[in-house]
Design a protein around this motif. Sequence first.
Motif, PDB file in Angstrom:
ATOM      1  N   TYR A 239       0.813  -1.215   0.000  1.00  0.00           N
ATOM      2  CA  TYR A 239       0.000   0.000   0.000  1.00  0.00           C
ATOM      3  C   TYR A 239       0.853   1.275   0.000  1.00  0.00           C
ATOM      4  N   THR A 240       2.150   1.158  -0.167  1.00  0.00           N
ATOM      5  CA  THR A 240       3.017   2.332  -0.063  1.00  0.00           C
ATOM      6  C   THR A 240       3.287   2.966  -1.424  1.00  0.00           C
ATOM      7  N   TYR A 241       3.639   4.232  -1.385  1.00  0.00           N
ATOM      8  CA  TYR A 241       4.080   4.976  -2.566  1.00  0.00           C
ATOM      9  C   TYR A 241       4.931   6.137  -2.066  1.00  0.00           C
ATOM     10  N   TYR A 242       5.633   6.794  -2.961  1.00  0.00           N
ATOM     11  CA  TYR A 242       6.453   7.934  -2.577  1.00  0.00           C
ATOM     12  C   TYR A 242       5.837   9.224  -3.078  1.00  0.00           C
ATOM     13  N   ASP A 243       6.003  10.265  -2.291  1.00  0.00           N
ATOM     14  CA  ASP A 243       5.379  11.548  -2.602  1.00  0.00           C
ATOM     15  C   ASP A 243       6.351  12.674  -2.271  1.00  0.00           C
ATOM     16  N   PHE A 244       5.934  13.899  -2.601  1.00  0.00           N
ATOM     17  CA  PHE A 244       6.727  15.057  -2.216  1.00  0.00           C
ATOM     18  C   PHE A 244       7.006  15.018  -0.710  1.00  0.00           C
ATOM     19  N   LEU A 245       8.128  15.544  -0.306  1.00  0.00           N
ATOM     20  CA  LEU A 245       8.454  15.584   1.115  1.00  0.00           C
ATOM     21  C   LEU A 245       7.464  16.474   1.851  1.00  0.00           C
ATOM     22  N   ASN A 246       7.068  16.036   3.052  1.00  0.00           N
ATOM     23  CA  ASN A 246       6.229  16.910   3.866  1.00  0.00           C
ATOM     24  C   ASN A 246       7.121  17.885   4.635  1.00  0.00           C
ATOM     25  N   THR A 247       6.504  18.717   5.454  1.00  0.00           N
ATOM     26  CA  THR A 247       7.271  19.791   6.106  1.00  0.00           C
ATOM     27  C   THR A 247       8.335  19.273   7.070  1.00  0.00           C
ATOM     28  N   PRO A 248       8.038  18.354   7.989  1.00  0.00           N
ATOM     29  CA  PRO A 248       9.111  17.861   8.872  1.00  0.00           C
ATOM     30  C   PRO A 248      10.264  17.232   8.098  1.00  0.00           C
ATOM     31  N   GLU A 249       9.954  16.494   7.040  1.00  0.00           N
ATOM     32  CA  GLU A 249      11.016  15.886   6.236  1.00  0.00           C
ATOM     33  C   GLU A 249      11.856  16.946   5.545  1.00  0.00           C
ATOM     34  N   THR A 250      11.185  17.958   5.008  1.00  0.00           N
ATOM     35  CA  THR A 250      11.903  19.037   4.329  1.00  0.00           C
ATOM     36  C   THR A 250      12.779  19.807   5.300  1.00  0.00           C
ATOM     37  N   VAL A 251      12.243  20.099   6.476  1.00  0.00           N
ATOM     38  CA  VAL A 251      13.008  20.839   7.480  1.00  0.00           C
ATOM     39  C   VAL A 251      14.225  20.028   7.921  1.00  0.00           C
ATOM     40  N   LEU A 252      14.037  18.738   8.153  1.00  0.00           N
ATOM     41  CA  LEU A 252      15.153  17.896   8.580  1.00  0.00           C
ATOM     42  C   LEU A 252      16.282  17.906   7.547  1.00  0.00           C
ATOM     43  N   LEU A 253      15.941  17.653   6.292  1.00  0.00           N
ATOM     44  CA  LEU A 253      16.971  17.599   5.252  1.00  0.00           C
ATOM     45  C   LEU A 253      17.596  18.967   5.019  1.00  0.00           C
ATOM     46  N   PHE A 344       3.647   7.639  -8.112  1.00  0.00           N
ATOM     47  CA  PHE A 344       4.259   8.700  -7.327  1.00  0.00           C
ATOM     48  C   PHE A 344       3.337   9.920  -7.325  1.00  0.00           C
ATOM     49  N   PHE A 345       3.449  10.724  -6.241  1.00  0.00           N
ATOM     50  CA  PHE A 345       2.749  12.003  -6.165  1.00  0.00           C
ATOM     51  C   PHE A 345       1.243  11.815  -6.431  1.00  0.00           C
ATOM     52  N   TYR A 346       0.640  10.962  -5.608  1.00  0.00           N
ATOM     53  CA  TYR A 346      -0.688  10.434  -5.895  1.00  0.00           C
ATOM     54  C   TYR A 346      -1.805  11.461  -5.762  1.00  0.00           C
ATOM     55  N   ARG A 347      -1.790  12.235  -4.721  1.00  0.00           N
ATOM     56  CA  ARG A 347      -2.939  13.093  -4.444  1.00  0.00           C
ATOM     57  C   ARG A 347      -2.597  14.573  -4.587  1.00  0.00           C
ATOM     58  N   SER A 348      -3.631  15.353  -4.857  1.00  0.00           N
ATOM     59  CA  SER A 348      -3.457  16.803  -4.901  1.00  0.00           C
ATOM     60  C   SER A 348      -4.662  17.440  -4.224  1.00  0.00           C
ATOM     61  N   ASN A 349      -4.422  18.490  -3.453  1.00  0.00           N
ATOM     62  CA  ASN A 349      -5.503  19.232  -2.832  1.00  0.00           C
ATOM     63  C   ASN A 349      -5.051  20.669  -2.620  1.00  0.00           C
TER      64      ASN A 349
END
Length: 372
Positions: A239-253, A344-349
């Motif tokens: 059930y997994t897929y990869y998407d744009f980084l969320n905010t905590p991930e972006t801040v960490l990197l 990849f990048f499955y949803r948009s809102n």
Amino acid sequence: MQVSIDVIIPSFRLEEKYILPILRLPRPADAAVKFYLIVDNPSIQPSAAIRELVDHTHIFLLVNEQNMGAAETRNKGIDVTDADWILFLDDDIAVSDDLLVVYAQAAIREPAATGFIGLVQLPPPQSLFTKAIGISGSMDIFGIAEHKSSFAWGATANMMIRRSAIGDTRFSTAYPKSGGGEDVDFFLRVRERNGFENYRTLPQARVVHPWWNNEKVSFLRPFRYGKGNSWLGALNPQYTYYDFLNTPETVLLSLLAALLLFLAGSAWAWPVLIFTAGVLAIELVASAVQTVKRGATAHPVIIGYVTALRLVYETGVLWGKLSRMQPGKIGERFHDDGIVNKVFFYRSNTYRIVKWVLYPLLAWLILHHTSA
């Protein structure tokens, strides 16, 4: 036609105001009903009123010798019961008098159904924090029975499942004892076992769940749920897929990049730190737009809470992955709606669109200012 239903109620608190009405629920004439109250707190003593109801014929009381957690306690209930259907209820819900009648009628009407998702209502929020919880969407699963005719999983606060559909499937003990993710995991695996058939929703089977912590501000629960849910992808990779980084991930990197640039003596360290601060500001803006759209309010405190709830939950997920030394899981997402889709990048809102319009603009402004 008569059906049999075993009601499993794991409990740590044993509060009479919730437990007694559940045990006293009217039993339908066309159903044989037994209750299994399983206490996951060996230090607590059941009250006299609860003990009086226990007859070991229709109402059973089991006390764990040690704290086992929600998953193992429910597994114990599954193992000791033998009815056609198992009804999972939480120990802190207010039940409707016709709850068992509604479930029994559904079981008779659709005997081949994998299970039924009942409705879990939350009281009207009285604090800004609980209003923010409602707007955030984090508890949407509670009300899924009002919005969909079927779904891939439901909350164990109020859900009935066919015993033969369960088979040897049990709640995974990989998840934290305090809960988070184990219900999604269990119901998805039972669904797989039954040809990926969704559970039917049953909005007439209604219970009311109180707000936690008397509606006081607390971010421990979303962080804990995040840590628990971080296991979902590891245990259910289909059930997994990869998407744009969320905010905590972006801040960490971004912070790691800034640190490396500082150590290298690069002038780009400060622009990267400015970008990091900008990412947090953009998160606030995107959350504000979503709050106005979903909750029809621009109250700054509610916007702040909605933002914090998301950040805390996503940080919990990230913390869970990193604590297991899985940096490759950064950016991995989980289809909790049961879709097997690796796109990849499955949803948009609206929230995502605002972020990914403002990110390039922020980067351009920083680059423009730095080059100038």
